[in-house]
Design a protein around this motif. Structure first.
Motif, short mmCIF file in Angstrom:
data_model
loop_
_atom_site.label_atom_id
_atom_site.label_comp_id
_atom_site.label_asym_id
_atom_site.label_seq_id
_atom_site.Cartn_x
_atom_site.Cartn_y
_atom_site.Cartn_z
N ASP A 1 8.94 -3.65 -6.42
CA ASP A 1 8.33 -4.77 -6.46
C ASP A 1 6.55 -4.48 -6.37
O ASP A 1 5.96 -3.75 -5.55
N PHE A 2 5.88 -4.55 -7.84
CA PHE A 2 4.44 -4.41 -7.85
C PHE A 2 3.49 -4.94 -7.58
O PHE A 2 2.67 -4.41 -6.64
N GLN A 3 4.20 -5.93 -6.61
CA GLN A 3 3.08 -6.79 -6.00
C GLN A 3 2.66 -6.94 -4.62
O GLN A 3 1.77 -6.39 -4.36
N ALA A 4 4.17 -6.15 -3.96
CA ALA A 4 3.89 -5.89 -2.91
C ALA A 4 3.77 -4.18 -2.68
O ALA A 4 2.58 -3.78 -1.88
N ALA A 5 3.77 -3.08 -4.03
CA ALA A 5 3.33 -1.80 -3.88
C ALA A 5 2.12 -1.96 -4.13
O ALA A 5 1.08 -1.64 -3.34
N THR A 6 1.07 -2.99 -5.10
CA THR A 6 -0.38 -3.42 -5.37
C THR A 6 -0.87 -3.61 -3.97
O THR A 6 -1.84 -2.57 -3.25
N SER A 7 -0.45 -4.68 -2.97
CA SER A 7 -1.12 -5.06 -1.67
C SER A 7 -0.87 -4.54 -0.76
O SER A 7 -1.79 -4.26 0.32
N GLN A 8 0.44 -3.73 -0.49
CA GLN A 8 0.41 -3.50 1.29
C GLN A 8 0.54 -1.66 0.62
O GLN A 8 -0.63 -1.23 1.36
N ASP A 9 0.88 -0.75 -0.27
CA ASP A 9 0.59 0.20 -0.14
C ASP A 9 -0.84 0.88 -1.00
O ASP A 9 -1.44 1.91 -0.19
N VAL A 10 -0.92 0.35 -2.16
CA VAL A 10 -2.36 0.54 -2.99
C VAL A 10 -3.56 0.24 -1.83
O VAL A 10 -4.25 0.61 -1.93
N GLY A 11 -2.68 -1.56 -0.95
CA GLY A 11 -4.04 -1.77 -0.86
C GLY A 11 -4.61 -1.50 0.59
O GLY A 11 -5.33 -0.64 1.53
N GLY A 12 -3.71 -0.91 1.33
CA GLY A 12 -3.57 -0.14 2.87
C GLY A 12 -4.17 1.27 2.76
O GLY A 12 -4.86 1.87 3.08
N ALA A 13 -4.28 1.74 1.33
CA ALA A 13 -4.64 3.26 1.35
C ALA A 13 -6.52 2.83 0.73
O ALA A 13 -7.17 4.04 1.08
N ALA A 14 -6.53 1.92 0.24
CA ALA A 14 -7.90 1.37 0.12
C ALA A 14 -8.08 1.11 1.52
O ALA A 14 -9.65 1.41 1.30
N GLN A 15 -7.92 0.61 2.69
CA GLN A 15 -8.45 0.36 3.77
C GLN A 15 -8.34 1.29 4.16
O GLN A 15 -9.34 1.68 5.44
N PHE A 16 -7.65 2.92 4.04
CA PHE A 16 -8.24 3.89 4.79
C PHE A 16 -9.11 4.17 4.46
O PHE A 16 -9.66 5.31 5.17
#
Length: 225
Positions: free
Chosen positions: A84-99
């Protein structure tokens, strides 16, 4: 050089990834997104190299441990299509950016192949990014609108690419121009995945090193200024 970590997604769930720390305590953050093969040794080595260049690099594991062998493109395509590209971007990638934002330094985003497409989606949808660099990957039409991109964007593309084709790149560039977005695209007489040293059939050292130098300079300009 790096290590495996667990970090939080915006939805409160856990995600895992590979983290390579820069030698600078205040070094800018960089999220590095995998190819369609998974979080391979090549991507981990790329994080290590970015760390040596002064960035704290984190590659989220979008396949949750699955790594596809380079000879099995069919399996890689299945893994990518099930993501799920949208979820991967908003959650996994977004979470990595927040970290990476926790130390207050700027954060950028880069990715390769499938990760290049996710980089462009992130450029349009993840708040707070300072620069994005996509390697031979763009999202399908309609996933994002070019006018959504308000972060400096650099792209590296191959003239002999049969996946992210030159025609696809030209069409997306025309839309960026029409939308008045800030970007720079480079094209190389090379094959898709030319920066992957582990794939000797397509790796082009001259093109890869030129693209690397351009990417590091661009990220340094926007993240280290």
């Amino acid at each position: 050089m790096g290590t495996s970590i667990t970090f939080k997604r915006p939805d409160g769930g856990d995600a895992t990834g590979y983290l390579a720390l820069s030698g600078r305590g205040d070094g800018p953050g960089l999220v590095v997104i995998q190819e369609w093969w998974g979080l391979s040794d090549q991507i981990k080595a790329t994080c290590d190299r970015f760390a040596l260049a002064g960035f704290t690099a984190l590659a989220p594991d979008l396949y949750q441990g699955t790594i596809v062998p380079y000879h099995d493109a069919e399996a890689a395509a299945q893994e990518m299509q099930s993501l799920d590209f949208q979820a991967a971007t908003s959650q996994d990638v977004g979470g990595a950016a927040q970290f990476l934002e926790r130390n207050g330094a700027p954060v950028g985003l880069t990715g390769f192949c499938m990760g290049g497409a996710i980089t462009v989606i992130g450029a349009a949808t993840i708040p707070g990014l300072s620069a994005c660099v996509a390697f031979y990957g763009l999202p399908p039409d309609g996933v994002i609108r070019p006018e959504q991109i308000d972060v400096p964007l650099q792209g590296h593309f191959a003239n002999r690419d049969d996946w992210c084709t030159p025609e696809t790149v030209d069409a997306f560039e025309a839309k960026l121009k029409e939308a008045g977005r800030g970007y720079e695209f480079f094209r190389y007489d090379a094959d898709h995945a030319f920066a992957n040293e582990q794939r000797v059939s397509v790796h082009d050292r001259a093109a890869a090193e030129l693209a690397w130098d351009r990417a590091v300079a661009f990220l340094g300009q926007h993240l280290m200024a």
